[in-house]
Design a protein around this motif. Structure first.
Motif, PDB file in Angstrom:
ATOM      1  N   LYS A  41      44.711  40.493  23.585  1.00  0.00           N
ATOM      2  CA  LYS A  41      43.830  39.377  23.243  1.00  0.00           C
ATOM      3  C   LYS A  41      44.632  38.098  22.999  1.00  0.00           C
ATOM      4  CE  LYS A  41      43.490  39.947  18.310  1.00  0.00           C
ATOM      5  NZ  LYS A  41      42.685  40.228  17.136  1.00  0.00           N
ATOM      6  N   GLU A  42      44.009  37.007  23.342  1.00  0.00           N
ATOM      7  CA  GLU A  42      44.635  35.690  23.192  1.00  0.00           C
ATOM      8  C   GLU A  42      45.946  35.545  23.960  1.00  0.00           C
ATOM      9  OE1 GLU A  42      44.027  35.603  19.046  1.00  0.00           O
ATOM     10  OE2 GLU A  42      41.934  35.146  19.502  1.00  0.00           O
ATOM     11  N   ARG A  43      46.065  36.284  25.044  1.00  0.00           N
ATOM     12  CA  ARG A  43      47.172  36.117  25.989  1.00  0.00           C
ATOM     13  C   ARG A  43      46.577  35.915  27.373  1.00  0.00           C
ATOM     14  NH1 ARG A  43      52.044  37.858  23.795  1.00  0.00           N
ATOM     15  NH2 ARG A  43      51.704  38.774  21.741  1.00  0.00           N
ATOM     16  N   LEU A  44      47.151  34.994  28.122  1.00  0.00           N
ATOM     17  CA  LEU A  44      46.657  34.816  29.484  1.00  0.00           C
ATOM     18  C   LEU A  44      46.827  36.131  30.240  1.00  0.00           C
ATOM     19  CD1 LEU A  44      47.960  31.242  30.372  1.00  0.00           C
ATOM     20  CD2 LEU A  44      45.793  31.940  29.320  1.00  0.00           C
ATOM     21  N   LEU A  45      45.876  36.395  31.110  1.00  0.00           N
ATOM     22  CA  LEU A  45      45.844  37.690  31.800  1.00  0.00           C
ATOM     23  C   LEU A  45      45.836  37.531  33.308  1.00  0.00           C
ATOM     24  CD1 LEU A  45      43.056  39.641  29.854  1.00  0.00           C
ATOM     25  CD2 LEU A  45      45.518  40.023  29.710  1.00  0.00           C
ATOM     26  N   SER A  46      46.523  38.457  33.966  1.00  0.00           N
ATOM     27  CA  SER A  46      46.274  38.742  35.379  1.00  0.00           C
ATOM     28  C   SER A  46      45.648  40.127  35.377  1.00  0.00           C
ATOM     29  CB  SER A  46      47.565  38.809  36.175  1.00  0.00           C
ATOM     30  OG  SER A  46      48.168  37.552  36.222  1.00  0.00           O
ATOM     31  N   VAL A  47      44.598  40.306  36.123  1.00  0.00           N
ATOM     32  CA  VAL A  47      43.977  41.633  36.163  1.00  0.00           C
ATOM     33  C   VAL A  47      43.867  42.097  37.609  1.00  0.00           C
ATOM     34  CG1 VAL A  47      42.694  41.282  34.019  1.00  0.00           C
ATOM     35  CG2 VAL A  47      41.592  40.742  36.206  1.00  0.00           C
ATOM     36  N   ILE A  48      43.871  43.409  37.771  1.00  0.00           N
ATOM     37  CA  ILE A  48      43.641  43.982  39.103  1.00  0.00           C
ATOM     38  C   ILE A  48      42.255  44.596  39.120  1.00  0.00           C
ATOM     39  CG2 ILE A  48      44.352  45.757  40.764  1.00  0.00           C
ATOM     40  CD1 ILE A  48      47.217  45.220  39.961  1.00  0.00           C
ATOM     41  N   ARG A  49      41.470  44.128  40.054  1.00  0.00           N
ATOM     42  CA  ARG A  49      40.095  44.609  40.206  1.00  0.00           C
ATOM     43  C   ARG A  49      39.929  45.407  41.480  1.00  0.00           C
ATOM     44  NH1 ARG A  49      36.216  39.748  38.099  1.00  0.00           N
ATOM     45  NH2 ARG A  49      36.881  40.020  35.921  1.00  0.00           N
ATOM     46  N   CYS A  50      39.201  46.489  41.365  1.00  0.00           N
ATOM     47  CA  CYS A  50      38.881  47.320  42.533  1.00  0.00           C
ATOM     48  C   CYS A  50      37.382  47.591  42.481  1.00  0.00           C
ATOM     49  CB  CYS A  50      39.640  48.634  42.482  1.00  0.00           C
ATOM     50  SG  CYS A  50      41.415  48.466  42.325  1.00  0.00           S
ATOM     51  N   HIS A  51      36.615  46.738  43.115  1.00  0.00           N
ATOM     52  CA  HIS A  51      35.154  46.883  43.034  1.00  0.00           C
ATOM     53  C   HIS A  51      34.673  48.169  43.676  1.00  0.00           C
ATOM     54  CE1 HIS A  51      34.733  42.874  41.468  1.00  0.00           C
ATOM     55  NE2 HIS A  51      35.538  42.434  42.414  1.00  0.00           N
ATOM     56  N   ASP A  52      35.398  48.606  44.708  1.00  0.00           N
ATOM     57  CA  ASP A  52      34.963  49.803  45.431  1.00  0.00           C
ATOM     58  C   ASP A  52      35.904  50.973  45.206  1.00  0.00           C
ATOM     59  OD1 ASP A  52      32.611  48.820  46.614  1.00  0.00           O
ATOM     60  OD2 ASP A  52      33.846  47.589  47.937  1.00  0.00           O
ATOM     61  N   ILE A  54      39.795  52.609  43.894  1.00  0.00           N
ATOM     62  CA  ILE A  54      41.200  52.269  44.143  1.00  0.00           C
ATOM     63  C   ILE A  54      41.578  52.289  45.613  1.00  0.00           C
ATOM     64  CG2 ILE A  54      42.022  52.988  41.862  1.00  0.00           C
ATOM     65  CD1 ILE A  54      43.078  55.555  43.404  1.00  0.00           C
ATOM     66  N   ASP A  55      40.755  52.927  46.448  1.00  0.00           N
ATOM     67  CA  ASP A  55      41.054  52.930  47.886  1.00  0.00           C
ATOM     68  C   ASP A  55      40.421  51.755  48.618  1.00  0.00           C
ATOM     69  OD1 ASP A  55      42.533  55.222  47.556  1.00  0.00           O
ATOM     70  OD2 ASP A  55      40.814  56.546  47.944  1.00  0.00           O
ATOM     71  N   GLY A  56      39.613  50.987  47.912  1.00  0.00           N
ATOM     72  CA  GLY A  56      38.952  49.843  48.538  1.00  0.00           C
ATOM     73  C   GLY A  56      39.779  48.579  48.402  1.00  0.00           C
ATOM     74  N   GLU A  57      39.135  47.465  48.685  1.00  0.00           N
ATOM     75  CA  GLU A  57      39.812  46.176  48.595  1.00  0.00           C
ATOM     76  C   GLU A  57      40.152  45.889  47.120  1.00  0.00           C
ATOM     77  OE1 GLU A  57      39.011  41.660  50.275  1.00  0.00           O
ATOM     78  OE2 GLU A  57      37.394  43.130  50.272  1.00  0.00           O
ATOM     79  N   ARG A  58      41.331  45.293  46.884  1.00  0.00           N
ATOM     80  CA  ARG A  58      41.660  44.960  45.489  1.00  0.00           C
ATOM     81  C   ARG A  58      41.947  43.472  45.327  1.00  0.00           C
ATOM     82  NH1 ARG A  58      46.165  48.554  43.341  1.00  0.00           N
ATOM     83  NH2 ARG A  58      44.816  50.127  44.234  1.00  0.00           N
ATOM     84  N   PHE A  59      41.665  42.991  44.145  1.00  0.00           N
ATOM     85  CA  PHE A  59      41.845  41.570  43.854  1.00  0.00           C
ATOM     86  C   PHE A  59      42.794  41.426  42.682  1.00  0.00           C
ATOM     87  CE2 PHE A  59      37.665  42.290  45.571  1.00  0.00           C
ATOM     88  CZ  PHE A  59      37.538  41.307  46.542  1.00  0.00           C
ATOM     89  N   PHE A  60      43.707  40.467  42.816  1.00  0.00           N
ATOM     90  CA  PHE A  60      44.598  40.120  41.717  1.00  0.00           C
ATOM     91  C   PHE A  60      44.017  38.843  41.133  1.00  0.00           C
ATOM     92  CE2 PHE A  60      48.686  39.541  39.664  1.00  0.00           C
ATOM     93  CZ  PHE A  60      49.093  40.857  39.505  1.00  0.00           C
ATOM     94  N   LYS A  61      43.467  38.901  39.950  1.00  0.00           N
ATOM     95  CA  LYS A  61      42.711  37.773  39.447  1.00  0.00           C
ATOM     96  C   LYS A  61      43.349  37.175  38.204  1.00  0.00           C
ATOM     97  CE  LYS A  61      38.358  37.116  37.073  1.00  0.00           C
ATOM     98  NZ  LYS A  61      37.939  35.766  37.378  1.00  0.00           N
ATOM     99  N   LYS A  62      43.580  35.866  38.215  1.00  0.00           N
ATOM    100  CA  LYS A  62      44.095  35.230  36.994  1.00  0.00           C
ATOM    101  C   LYS A  62      43.354  33.947  36.631  1.00  0.00           C
ATOM    102  CE  LYS A  62      48.190  33.622  39.499  1.00  0.00           C
ATOM    103  NZ  LYS A  62      49.647  33.499  39.458  1.00  0.00           N
ATOM    104  N   HIS A  63      42.254  33.687  37.322  1.00  0.00           N
ATOM    105  CA  HIS A  63      41.455  32.507  37.009  1.00  0.00           C
ATOM    106  C   HIS A  63      40.054  32.915  36.565  1.00  0.00           C
ATOM    107  CE1 HIS A  63      44.731  30.276  38.713  1.00  0.00           C
ATOM    108  NE2 HIS A  63      44.641  30.980  39.823  1.00  0.00           N
TER     109      HIS A  63
END
Ligand code: ATP
Ligand code: MN
Length: 274
Positions: A41-52, A54-63
């Motif tokens: 908490k209270e730290r900027l984050l980069s997260v990895i998202r896998c909507h479909d 772990i074998d699907g498309e992944r997003f590296f999100k920091k905004h």
């Protein structure tokens, strides 16, 4: 259970081989939120998202993008995001986040890093015993500097050694301090460590990744799941368990038996870089 927002597609399979569903991921983060939140908490984050999954498309999100339940933060003209409570943590999981990677500083003191990381990346031929010996070498150098350090599995191939600081001056001196330690390791145990980022230079060695200690760099958070087959967790462990727990041993199915309080002093250390 989570009343504030709707969970969409709870039955969606995220980890096919373990048959782990989205709701299992959300419940996991709910269960570890008390231990995990202080680290992210209270730290900027980069997260990895896998909507479909772990074998699907992944997003590296920091905004911030389309997220509702996050806090925006402007740094050097760019917009980043952070979270500050359990609800926002679980919202991330609802949005498909699997991995959480925080900065080494808090937003209130964005230019004063307070978590130093030594990420040990072993060459693939290296044995687990050699890796564990190397982890103890890192500890011994930190001990000699009277710095208390904390161990976690990476949930991948290596271990991470964290050194919390109460205060630090700035990113440059913080980074240089970590680089000095990496170079001490390389100098003292030349056959075991390298600080050379080039893969070709790592043959039978461990890359001491101190580059995580620069502004804008991240390391996967304690308790974060990893977005790869096995649903492994980056788990805090005691120094005594180093030889008992492999880097990719703790996972979403077995983690309860590994929960421990070996990091209980983590947030009350008053260490500083002299
Ligand atoms: P392993 O034990 O398998 O090495 P790891 O989490 O240490 O697992 P690394 O590839 O060594 O994985 O990366 C260390 C950290 O660097 C990650 O936890 C992540 O926060 C950050 N990182 C890695 N790759 C990227 C990338 N492409 N962009 C931004 N940050 C990254
Ligand atoms: Mn690593």
């Amino acid at each position: 259970m989570i009343k504030e927002f709707k969970i969409t597609n709870p039955e969606k399979i995220i980890y096919p081989n373990q048959k782990i569903k989205k709701i299992d991921v959300i419940n996991y983060y709910l269960e570890v939120s008390a231990q995990m939140l202080p680290h992210i908490k209270e730290r900027l984050l980069s997260v990895i998202r896998c909507h479909d999954g772990i074998d699907g498309e992944r997003f590296f999100k920091k905004h911030v993008a389309n997220d509702r339940e996050v806090e925006a933060f402007n740094y050097n003209g760019k917009e980043f995001f952070y979270i500050k409570n359990q609800r926002q943590l679980l919202y991330q999981a609802q949005m498909g986040t699997i991995e959480f990677h925080p900065w080494g500083s808090k937003v209130k003191k964005i230019n004063c890093p307070d978590v130093m990381v030594f990420d040990l990346d072993p060459d693939e031929d290296l044995s687990l015993n050699q890796l564990r010996d190397a982890v103890l070498c890192v500890k011994s150098v930190l001990d000699a500097l009277s710095l208390k350090s904390y161990l976690k599995t990476s949930g991948g191939k290596g271990y991470h050694i964290l050194v919390p600081f109460k205060k630090s001056s700035n990113w440059d001196s913080f980074y240089n301090f970590s680089k000095n330690i990496a170079q001490i390791l390389e100098g003292k145990w030349q056959t075991l460590f390298t600080t050379n980022v080039r893969k070709a230079e790592r043959k039978n060695k461990i890359f001491v990744d101190y580059l995580r200690n620069a502004s804008g760099a991240t390391c996967v958070a304690p308790y974060s799941l990893r977005a790869k087959d096995g649903a492994f967790i980056s788990m805090p462990i005691s120094w005594d368990s180093l030889h008992k727990v492999a880097p990719n041993e703790v996972n979403i199915l077995n983690y309860k038996k590994y929960l421990n309080d070996s990091w209980r002093d983590y947030f009350i250390t008053r260490q500083k870089i002299n």
